[in-house]
Design a protein around this motif. Structure first.
Motif, PDB file in Angstrom:
ATOM      1  N   LEU A   1       0.823  -1.212   0.000  1.00  9.21           N
ATOM      2  CA  LEU A   1       0.000   0.000   0.000  1.00  9.21           C
ATOM      3  C   LEU A   1       0.857   1.262   0.000  1.00  9.21           C
ATOM      4  CD1 LEU A   1      -2.849  -1.104   2.426  1.00  9.21           C
ATOM      5  CD2 LEU A   1      -2.958  -0.887  -0.073  1.00  9.21           C
ATOM      6  N   PHE A   2       1.933   1.257   0.809  1.00  7.97           N
ATOM      7  CA  PHE A   2       2.809   2.430   0.858  1.00  7.97           C
ATOM      8  C   PHE A   2       3.570   2.625  -0.453  1.00  7.97           C
ATOM      9  CE2 PHE A   2       2.366   2.372   5.541  1.00  7.97           C
ATOM     10  CZ  PHE A   2       2.071   3.706   5.726  1.00  7.97           C
ATOM     11  N   THR A   3       4.038   1.534  -1.058  1.00  5.53           N
ATOM     12  CA  THR A   3       4.791   1.692  -2.305  1.00  5.53           C
ATOM     13  C   THR A   3       3.894   2.243  -3.399  1.00  5.53           C
ATOM     14  OG1 THR A   3       6.437   0.709  -3.761  1.00  5.53           O
ATOM     15  CG2 THR A   3       4.564  -0.676  -3.248  1.00  5.53           C
ATOM     16  N   LEU A   4       2.654   1.778  -3.482  1.00  7.01           N
ATOM     17  CA  LEU A   4       1.747   2.303  -4.499  1.00  7.01           C
ATOM     18  C   LEU A   4       1.372   3.758  -4.231  1.00  7.01           C
ATOM     19  CD1 LEU A   4      -0.664  -0.647  -5.313  1.00  7.01           C
ATOM     20  CD2 LEU A   4       1.317   0.169  -6.590  1.00  7.01           C
ATOM     21  N   PHE A   5       1.169   4.096  -2.960  1.00  2.00           N
ATOM     22  CA  PHE A   5       0.829   5.479  -2.630  1.00  2.00           C
ATOM     23  C   PHE A   5       1.948   6.431  -3.041  1.00  2.00           C
ATOM     24  CE2 PHE A   5       1.254   9.076   0.278  1.00  2.00           C
ATOM     25  CZ  PHE A   5       0.085   9.763  -0.035  1.00  2.00           C
ATOM     26  N   PHE A   6       3.171   6.143  -2.599  1.00  3.03           N
ATOM     27  CA  PHE A   6       4.282   7.046  -2.903  1.00  3.03           C
ATOM     28  C   PHE A   6       4.620   7.050  -4.396  1.00  3.03           C
ATOM     29  CE2 PHE A   6       4.966   6.832   1.706  1.00  3.03           C
ATOM     30  CZ  PHE A   6       5.048   8.195   1.970  1.00  3.03           C
ATOM     31  N   LEU A   7       4.451   5.918  -5.073  1.00  2.19           N
ATOM     32  CA  LEU A   7       4.671   5.903  -6.523  1.00  2.19           C
ATOM     33  C   LEU A   7       3.649   6.801  -7.213  1.00  2.19           C
ATOM     34  CD1 LEU A   7       6.185   4.807  -8.983  1.00  2.19           C
ATOM     35  CD2 LEU A   7       4.581   2.874  -8.982  1.00  2.19           C
ATOM     36  N   SER A   8       2.402   6.742  -6.786  1.00  2.00           N
ATOM     37  CA  SER A   8       1.378   7.590  -7.411  1.00  2.00           C
ATOM     38  C   SER A   8       1.649   9.072  -7.152  1.00  2.00           C
ATOM     39  CB  SER A   8      -0.019   7.200  -6.925  1.00  2.00           C
ATOM     40  OG  SER A   8      -0.198   7.554  -5.570  1.00  2.00           O
ATOM     41  N   VAL A   9       2.154   9.402  -5.974  1.00  2.00           N
ATOM     42  CA  VAL A   9       2.519  10.791  -5.683  1.00  2.00           C
ATOM     43  C   VAL A   9       3.648  11.237  -6.597  1.00  2.00           C
ATOM     44  CG1 VAL A   9       3.556  12.303  -3.929  1.00  2.00           C
ATOM     45  CG2 VAL A   9       1.696  10.754  -3.294  1.00  2.00           C
ATOM     46  N   ALA A  10       4.662  10.388  -6.745  1.00  2.00           N
ATOM     47  CA  ALA A  10       5.819  10.735  -7.577  1.00  2.00           C
ATOM     48  C   ALA A  10       5.425  10.923  -9.034  1.00  2.00           C
ATOM     49  CB  ALA A  10       6.890   9.657  -7.451  1.00  2.00           C
TER      50      ALA A  10
END
Length: 134
Positions: free
Chosen positions: A61-70
């Motif tokens: 969940l965290f990797t997808l969240f931060f990837l989407s922000v980036a």
């Protein structure tokens, strides 16, 4: 005074640089969480170990969240390649630390190639020249 709906707020070079730096920081965090995800999935042994399985879900969940922000500020082609590269290199380097895996000279060489590619991708995402106005 009202502003037109189609107007775009002016940004300064410093604002653009700051937002791009924030995007790269988010991408690095996404990469770190991707490493955690890969290691947790391995440790979950096919999602049969509860603690590792929960960790995998959280990291995912965290990797997808931060990837989407980036990816709001970084081109998807560059962002995804850097994210995947961080995940691959991190998992390959930490796999032997946490699990019964090996890291030999050939793997080390190809990991260095991935790291070099990630660095060049970052450099390729530098400032773009301003369009010529006529």
């Amino acid at each position: 005074m009202t502003t037109p709906q189609n107007s775009v707020p002016a940004t300064t070079g410093a604002t653009t640089t700051r937002s791009k730096s924030g995007a790269w920081l988010a991408l690095l965090l996404a990469g770190a969480f991707e490493v955690g995800y890969a290691l947790s999935v391995n440790g979950s042994e096919g999602f049969t170990r509860l603690t590792w399985s929960i960790a995998a879900l959280v990291f995912f969940l965290f990797t997808l969240f931060f990837l989407s922000v980036a990816l709001k500020r970084i081109d998807v082609s560059i962002g995804y390649a850097v994210w995947a590269g961080i995940g691959a290199v991190g998992a390959a380097l930490l796999g032997p630390v946490f699990f019964d895996e090996t890291l030999n000279l050939a793997k080390g060489f190809w990991l260095a190639v991935i790291i070099g590619g990630v660095v060049w991708l970052k450099l390729a995402d530098g400032p773009r020249p301003a369009p010529v106005q006529s």
